[in-house]
Scaffold this motif. Structure first.
Motif, mmCIF file in Angstrom:
data_model
loop_
_atom_site.group_PDB
_atom_site.id
_atom_site.type_symbol
_atom_site.label_atom_id
_atom_site.label_comp_id
_atom_site.label_asym_id
_atom_site.label_seq_id
_atom_site.Cartn_x
_atom_site.Cartn_y
_atom_site.Cartn_z
ATOM 1 N N VAL A 192 -64.748 22.067 -75.100
ATOM 2 C CA VAL A 192 -63.648 21.376 -74.420
ATOM 3 C C VAL A 192 -62.359 21.726 -75.151
ATOM 4 O O VAL A 192 -62.277 21.632 -76.391
ATOM 5 C CB VAL A 192 -63.861 19.851 -74.423
ATOM 6 N N HIS A 193 -61.361 22.153 -74.401
ATOM 7 C CA HIS A 193 -60.099 22.592 -74.993
ATOM 8 C C HIS A 193 -59.147 21.406 -75.153
ATOM 9 O O HIS A 193 -58.104 21.294 -74.488
ATOM 10 C CB HIS A 193 -59.472 23.694 -74.134
ATOM 11 N N ALA A 194 -59.551 20.534 -76.065
ATOM 12 C CA ALA A 194 -58.769 19.344 -76.388
ATOM 13 C C ALA A 194 -59.270 18.814 -77.734
ATOM 14 O O ALA A 194 -60.398 19.096 -78.133
ATOM 15 C CB ALA A 194 -58.923 18.279 -75.299
ATOM 16 N N PRO A 195 -58.444 18.053 -78.449
ATOM 17 C CA PRO A 195 -58.873 17.504 -79.740
ATOM 18 C C PRO A 195 -60.088 16.590 -79.586
ATOM 19 O O PRO A 195 -60.223 15.883 -78.578
ATOM 20 C CB PRO A 195 -57.643 16.713 -80.209
ATOM 21 N N ALA A 196 -60.958 16.602 -80.580
ATOM 22 C CA ALA A 196 -62.170 15.798 -80.527
ATOM 23 C C ALA A 196 -61.865 14.312 -80.347
ATOM 24 O O ALA A 196 -62.572 13.604 -79.617
ATOM 25 C CB ALA A 196 -62.993 16.011 -81.799
ATOM 26 N N ALA A 203 -63.429 12.077 -77.407
ATOM 27 C CA ALA A 203 -64.298 10.964 -77.789
ATOM 28 C C ALA A 203 -63.867 9.657 -77.136
ATOM 29 O O ALA A 203 -64.697 8.772 -76.891
ATOM 30 C CB ALA A 203 -64.313 10.808 -79.306
ATOM 31 N N GLU A 204 -62.580 9.522 -76.828
ATOM 32 C CA GLU A 204 -62.092 8.318 -76.171
ATOM 33 C C GLU A 204 -62.646 8.191 -74.751
ATOM 34 O O GLU A 204 -62.714 7.092 -74.201
ATOM 35 C CB GLU A 204 -60.563 8.320 -76.123
ATOM 36 N N ARG A 205 -63.044 9.328 -74.168
ATOM 37 C CA ARG A 205 -63.545 9.321 -72.793
ATOM 38 C C ARG A 205 -65.061 9.480 -72.710
ATOM 39 O O ARG A 205 -65.620 9.450 -71.609
ATOM 40 C CB ARG A 205 -62.881 10.455 -71.996
ATOM 41 N N ILE A 206 -65.706 9.676 -73.856
ATOM 42 C CA ILE A 206 -67.144 9.921 -73.882
ATOM 43 C C ILE A 206 -67.815 8.862 -74.747
ATOM 44 O O ILE A 206 -67.531 8.769 -75.949
ATOM 45 C CB ILE A 206 -67.461 11.320 -74.471
ATOM 46 N N ASN A 207 -68.703 8.054 -74.163
ATOM 47 C CA ASN A 207 -69.460 7.137 -75.010
ATOM 48 C C ASN A 207 -70.797 7.773 -75.372
ATOM 49 O O ASN A 207 -71.149 8.844 -74.881
ATOM 50 C CB ASN A 207 -69.640 5.773 -74.330
#
Length: 209
Positions: free
Chosen positions: A135-139, A143-147
């Motif tokens: 994913v081309h975004a900071p972890a 993580a804020e969108r993935i539980n």
């Protein structure tokens, strides 16, 4: 109003058990097994038990028990498997404790919240299709969108991370990735790569003028 002996047992179960919001009904668990596990958690004693896997296979385990997690009518034990040298989640209704209890152990630091570990373990065990995508975004943002029930996020650098995730089908996985709202690169499994390619062409044609 409870006798001191029973009050201590009930207090131990309350201290070492945490709950996940109610889900579908599951198998009933023997109360003696629950109190045996909770007592081992409290006293930092290894548990020796026979375990029936989801595939029906039987094995004997030697585990450092840490927490009981209640999810609806299912109970899970979060513990450190000594022989396998790793953290594991066990269905309590598949546990048959053996006696005597094992030796005392020095508690380890839990690697994550027990509820998250159970959610992740139970969900991933049911996945029929798995994938690791970049994913081309900071972890931190991902993580804020993935539980824990959806997947795990591992940083690559300041602008990229790896997402380990899965679903019941390749189609559902492709939809979930599309709804993430971030650019990503998928390299496997081949079926997912091909489906994403097909969907990309379909969406492109849908907006052509």
């Amino acid at each position: 109003m409870l006798p001191s002996r029973l009050r201590r047992r009930v207090g131990t179960l309350q201290q070492y058990a945490v709950a996940v919001p109610r889900d579908e009904p599951g198998p009933r668990v023997d109360a003696d097994t629950l109190t045996t596990i909770a007592t081992a958690c409290r006293d930092h004693e290894r548990l020796r038990f026979d375990y029936r896997g989801h595939d029906g296979s039987d094995s004997r385990r030697d585990v450092e028990p840490y927490r009981l997690v209640n999810w609806g009518r299912r109970w899970y034990l979060v513990g450190f498997d000594v022989a396998r040298d790793g953290w594991r989640t066990y269905r309590v209704d598949r546990i048959s404790p053996r006696t005597p209890a094992g030796p005392r152990f020095t508690p380890r630091e839990l690697p994550e919240d027990p509820v998250d570990q159970v959610r992740r373990g139970v969900s991933s065990a049911a996945w029929r299709c798995r994938a690791q995508v970049t994913v081309h975004a900071p972890a931190e943002l991902v993580a804020e969108r993935i539980n824990a029930a959806i997947g795990t996020v591992t940083p690559v650098d300041d602008t990229r991370c790896l997402l380990d995730t899965g679903a019941d089908s390749v189609e559902a996985l492709a939809v979930h990735l599309g709804l993430l709202g971030m650019d990503f690169t998928v390299t496997e499994p081949p079926e997912l790569v091909e489906l994403v390619r097909v969907l990309a062409g379909r969406y492109h044609r849908a907006v052509m003028r």
